[in-house]
Design a protein around this motif. Structure first.
Motif, PDB file in Angstrom:
ATOM      1  N   ARG A 167     -68.793 -57.460   3.286  1.00 26.52           N
ATOM      2  CA  ARG A 167     -67.394 -57.163   3.581  1.00 26.52           C
ATOM      3  C   ARG A 167     -66.494 -58.304   3.127  1.00 26.52           C
ATOM      4  O   ARG A 167     -65.324 -58.099   2.830  1.00 26.52           O
ATOM      5  N   TYR A 168     -67.054 -59.518   3.086  1.00 20.89           N
ATOM      6  CA  TYR A 168     -66.298 -60.703   2.669  1.00 20.89           C
ATOM      7  C   TYR A 168     -67.091 -61.487   1.623  1.00 20.89           C
ATOM      8  O   TYR A 168     -68.317 -61.593   1.723  1.00 20.89           O
ATOM      9  N   LEU A 169     -66.377 -62.041   0.640  1.00 21.54           N
ATOM     10  CA  LEU A 169     -66.960 -62.917  -0.370  1.00 21.54           C
ATOM     11  C   LEU A 169     -66.297 -64.283  -0.236  1.00 21.54           C
ATOM     12  O   LEU A 169     -65.069 -64.369  -0.177  1.00 21.54           O
ATOM     13  N   SER A 170     -67.101 -65.347  -0.208  1.00 18.70           N
ATOM     14  CA  SER A 170     -66.545 -66.692  -0.022  1.00 18.70           C
ATOM     15  C   SER A 170     -66.861 -67.618  -1.192  1.00 18.70           C
ATOM     16  O   SER A 170     -67.854 -68.353  -1.169  1.00 18.70           O
ATOM     17  N   PRO A 171     -66.031 -67.590  -2.254  1.00 18.28           N
ATOM     18  CA  PRO A 171     -66.177 -68.577  -3.330  1.00 18.28           C
ATOM     19  C   PRO A 171     -65.670 -69.938  -2.857  1.00 18.28           C
ATOM     20  O   PRO A 171     -64.664 -70.028  -2.152  1.00 18.28           O
ATOM     21  N   PHE A 172     -66.377 -71.006  -3.281  1.00 16.32           N
ATOM     22  CA  PHE A 172     -66.085 -72.365  -2.827  1.00 16.32           C
ATOM     23  C   PHE A 172     -65.291 -73.120  -3.884  1.00 16.32           C
ATOM     24  O   PHE A 172     -65.848 -73.694  -4.814  1.00 16.32           O
ATOM     25  N   LEU A 173     -63.971 -73.164  -3.719  1.00 14.44           N
ATOM     26  CA  LEU A 173     -63.099 -73.776  -4.727  1.00 14.44           C
ATOM     27  C   LEU A 173     -63.360 -75.272  -4.880  1.00 14.44           C
ATOM     28  O   LEU A 173     -63.549 -75.778  -5.989  1.00 14.44           O
ATOM     29  N   GLY A 174     -63.332 -75.992  -3.773  1.00 10.53           N
ATOM     30  CA  GLY A 174     -63.448 -77.442  -3.835  1.00 10.53           C
ATOM     31  C   GLY A 174     -64.756 -77.919  -4.420  1.00 10.53           C
ATOM     32  O   GLY A 174     -64.787 -78.871  -5.209  1.00 10.53           O
ATOM     33  N   ARG A 175     -65.835 -77.273  -4.044  1.00 11.98           N
ATOM     34  CA  ARG A 175     -67.143 -77.713  -4.554  1.00 11.98           C
ATOM     35  C   ARG A 175     -67.290 -77.421  -6.043  1.00 11.98           C
ATOM     36  O   ARG A 175     -67.993 -78.143  -6.749  1.00 11.98           O
ATOM     37  N   VAL A 176     -66.637 -76.367  -6.523  1.00 11.71           N
ATOM     38  CA  VAL A 176     -66.632 -76.105  -7.964  1.00 11.71           C
ATOM     39  C   VAL A 176     -65.826 -77.183  -8.678  1.00 11.71           C
ATOM     40  O   VAL A 176     -66.231 -77.691  -9.730  1.00 11.71           O
ATOM     41  N   ASP A 177     -64.695 -77.554  -8.107  1.00 12.98           N
ATOM     42  CA  ASP A 177     -63.910 -78.667  -8.675  1.00 12.98           C
ATOM     43  C   ASP A 177     -64.739 -79.945  -8.747  1.00 12.98           C
ATOM     44  O   ASP A 177     -64.607 -80.737  -9.694  1.00 12.98           O
ATOM     45  N   ASP A 178     -65.616 -80.150  -7.751  1.00 12.28           N
ATOM     46  CA  ASP A 178     -66.421 -81.375  -7.693  1.00 12.28           C
ATOM     47  C   ASP A 178     -67.362 -81.522  -8.884  1.00 12.28           C
ATOM     48  O   ASP A 178     -67.761 -82.639  -9.228  1.00 12.28           O
ATOM     49  N   ILE A 179     -67.735 -80.408  -9.513  1.00  9.25           N
ATOM     50  CA  ILE A 179     -68.636 -80.494 -10.671  1.00  9.25           C
ATOM     51  C   ILE A 179     -67.859 -80.342 -11.983  1.00  9.25           C
ATOM     52  O   ILE A 179     -68.408 -79.940 -13.013  1.00  9.25           O
ATOM     53  N   SER A 180     -66.567 -80.668 -11.897  1.00 10.69           N
ATOM     54  CA  SER A 180     -65.702 -80.715 -13.085  1.00 10.69           C
ATOM     55  C   SER A 180     -65.472 -79.354 -13.725  1.00 10.69           C
ATOM     56  O   SER A 180     -65.279 -79.256 -14.942  1.00 10.69           O
ATOM     57  N   TRP A 181     -65.488 -78.295 -12.907  1.00 12.03           N
ATOM     58  CA  TRP A 181     -65.037 -76.999 -13.371  1.00 12.03           C
ATOM     59  C   TRP A 181     -63.806 -76.646 -12.562  1.00 12.03           C
ATOM     60  O   TRP A 181     -63.319 -77.476 -11.807  1.00 12.03           O
ATOM     61  N   ASP A 182     -63.273 -75.461 -12.722  1.00 14.35           N
ATOM     62  CA  ASP A 182     -62.017 -75.087 -12.088  1.00 14.35           C
ATOM     63  C   ASP A 182     -62.261 -74.041 -11.006  1.00 14.35           C
ATOM     64  O   ASP A 182     -62.541 -72.881 -11.300  1.00 14.35           O
ATOM     65  N   GLY A 183     -62.151 -74.485  -9.745  1.00 11.75           N
ATOM     66  CA  GLY A 183     -62.391 -73.565  -8.642  1.00 11.75           C
ATOM     67  C   GLY A 183     -61.411 -72.416  -8.599  1.00 11.75           C
ATOM     68  O   GLY A 183     -61.765 -71.289  -8.226  1.00 11.75           O
ATOM     69  N   THR A 184     -60.161 -72.668  -8.982  1.00 14.10           N
ATOM     70  CA  THR A 184     -59.180 -71.587  -8.968  1.00 14.10           C
ATOM     71  C   THR A 184     -59.456 -70.566 -10.069  1.00 14.10           C
ATOM     72  O   THR A 184     -59.144 -69.380  -9.910  1.00 14.10           O
ATOM     73  N   GLU A 185     -60.053 -71.005 -11.180  1.00 14.28           N
ATOM     74  CA  GLU A 185     -60.433 -70.054 -12.227  1.00 14.28           C
ATOM     75  C   GLU A 185     -61.544 -69.138 -11.725  1.00 14.28           C
ATOM     76  O   GLU A 185     -61.555 -67.934 -12.000  1.00 14.28           O
ATOM     77  N   LEU A 186     -62.484 -69.700 -10.982  1.00 11.17           N
ATOM     78  CA  LEU A 186     -63.529 -68.880 -10.369  1.00 11.17           C
ATOM     79  C   LEU A 186     -62.907 -67.849  -9.440  1.00 11.17           C
ATOM     80  O   LEU A 186     -63.266 -66.664  -9.481  1.00 11.17           O
ATOM     81  N   LEU A 187     -61.962 -68.274  -8.628  1.00  9.40           N
ATOM     82  CA  LEU A 187     -61.295 -67.349  -7.708  1.00  9.40           C
ATOM     83  C   LEU A 187     -60.566 -66.257  -8.472  1.00  9.40           C
ATOM     84  O   LEU A 187     -60.628 -65.076  -8.096  1.00  9.40           O
ATOM     85  N   ARG A 188     -59.889 -66.627  -9.551  1.00 12.83           N
ATOM     86  CA  ARG A 188     -59.162 -65.637 -10.351  1.00 12.83           C
ATOM     87  C   ARG A 188     -60.113 -64.580 -10.880  1.00 12.83           C
ATOM     88  O   ARG A 188     -59.820 -63.375 -10.829  1.00 12.83           O
ATOM     89  N   GLU A 189     -61.265 -64.993 -11.410  1.00 14.13           N
ATOM     90  CA  GLU A 189     -62.237 -64.035 -11.948  1.00 14.13           C
ATOM     91  C   GLU A 189     -62.715 -63.069 -10.866  1.00 14.13           C
ATOM     92  O   GLU A 189     -62.815 -61.854 -11.101  1.00 14.13           O
ATOM     93  N   ILE A 190     -63.024 -63.608  -9.696  1.00 15.20           N
ATOM     94  CA  ILE A 190     -63.562 -62.766  -8.625  1.00 15.20           C
ATOM     95  C   ILE A 190     -62.512 -61.776  -8.137  1.00 15.20           C
ATOM     96  O   ILE A 190     -62.798 -60.580  -7.965  1.00 15.20           O
ATOM     97  N   VAL A 191     -61.293 -62.243  -7.918  1.00 12.26           N
ATOM     98  CA  VAL A 191     -60.213 -61.349  -7.470  1.00 12.26           C
ATOM     99  C   VAL A 191     -59.976 -60.249  -8.502  1.00 12.26           C
ATOM    100  O   VAL A 191     -59.808 -59.072  -8.146  1.00 12.26           O
ATOM    101  N   GLU A 192     -59.987 -60.609  -9.773  1.00 16.07           N
ATOM    102  CA  GLU A 192     -59.753 -59.619 -10.831  1.00 16.07           C
ATOM    103  C   GLU A 192     -60.857 -58.572 -10.858  1.00 16.07           C
ATOM    104  O   GLU A 192     -60.592 -57.371 -10.992  1.00 16.07           O
ATOM    105  N   ILE A 193     -62.109 -59.003 -10.729  1.00 16.04           N
ATOM    106  CA  ILE A 193     -63.232 -58.059 -10.715  1.00 16.04           C
ATOM    107  C   ILE A 193     -63.122 -57.107  -9.523  1.00 16.04           C
ATOM    108  O   ILE A 193     -63.311 -55.887  -9.654  1.00 16.04           O
TER     109      ILE A 193
END
Length: 214
Positions: free
Chosen positions: A124-150
């Motif tokens: 019922r809920y999906l929890s992408p982790f923005l901050g931890r993705v940022d920690d590995i030098s990727w973009d957490g908000t880009e991950l969120l954008r992809e998931i919301v769009e899908i």
């Protein structure tokens, strides 16, 4: 976008709930252990205060034990959402629990494909982790954008929780990207409200009011 606290501290929860803006709480075993209180008692009390979704995470690693724990957690209060890790065993447990009508929050999501799998397993809920993705030098908000769009393209019956929020800008970006929920620590929640210009403006208003009364 709804606002959740990511904590098990009842003092923090009561304070933010008193503002009239708190919709739910996410917890995990680490957060509850830090409070030094019994696990189930803490979950029940949080539910009584929030009167909204409260994610309580299992500690088992195998699907049968996850299902057993999930059922026990769900029986604590009608507001409990069972939190499962996005692993093979987590997906299996999610399918069983969701088929029984128990709401599941799939956590530790770090890719859009993981989110898609979790949605198809009945979460019922999906929890992408923005901050931890940022920690590995990727973009957490880009991950969120992809998931919301899908989720929007395929009209999936899930709600996206922007998790691992590190600062107020994460909250703004999550809202702009269409996340259903942002869950954050108490310190970040407080920062949403504070602004130096508000404080300066209020101070000036009060000074002017004191002069007007003379």
């Amino acid at each position: 976008m709804e606002l959740y606290l990511d904590t098990a501290n009842l003092t923090e929860i009561r304070e933010i709930a008193s503002w009239g803006v708190l919709s739910g709480v996410t917890t995990n075993p680490s957060l509850i252990a830090k409070e030094g209180r019994p696990f189930e008692e803490t979950i029940r009390e949080i539910c009584r205060v929030v009167q909204g979704p409260v994610s309580a995470e299992v500690t088992a690693l195998e699907a049968p034990a996850m299902v057993e724990q999930g059922r026990r957690l769900a029986a604590l209060d009608e507001h409990v959402v069972v939190k499962l890790p996005t692993t093979q065993e987590g997906l299996k447990a999610c399918k069983v629990l969701s088929s029984e009508g128990i709401p599941v929050n799939m956590t530790l999501i770090f890719s859009a494909n993981q989110a898609l799998l979790a949605a198809r397993a009945g979460a019922r809920y999906l929890s992408p982790f923005l901050g931890r993705v940022d920690d590995i030098s990727w973009d957490g908000t880009e991950l969120l954008r992809e998931i919301v769009e899908i989720v929007q393209i395929h009209d999936l019956p899930v709600r996206v929780i922007a998790a691992s929020i590190r600062h107020p800008r994460h909250v703004t970006e999550a809202a702009l990207l269409g996340a259903d929920i942002a869950t954050m620590p108490y310190a970040v929640f407080k920062q949403l409200l504070n602004h130096p210009l508000t404080e300066i403006g209020l101070k000036r208003f009060m000074e002017d009011w004191e002069k007007a009364k003379l």
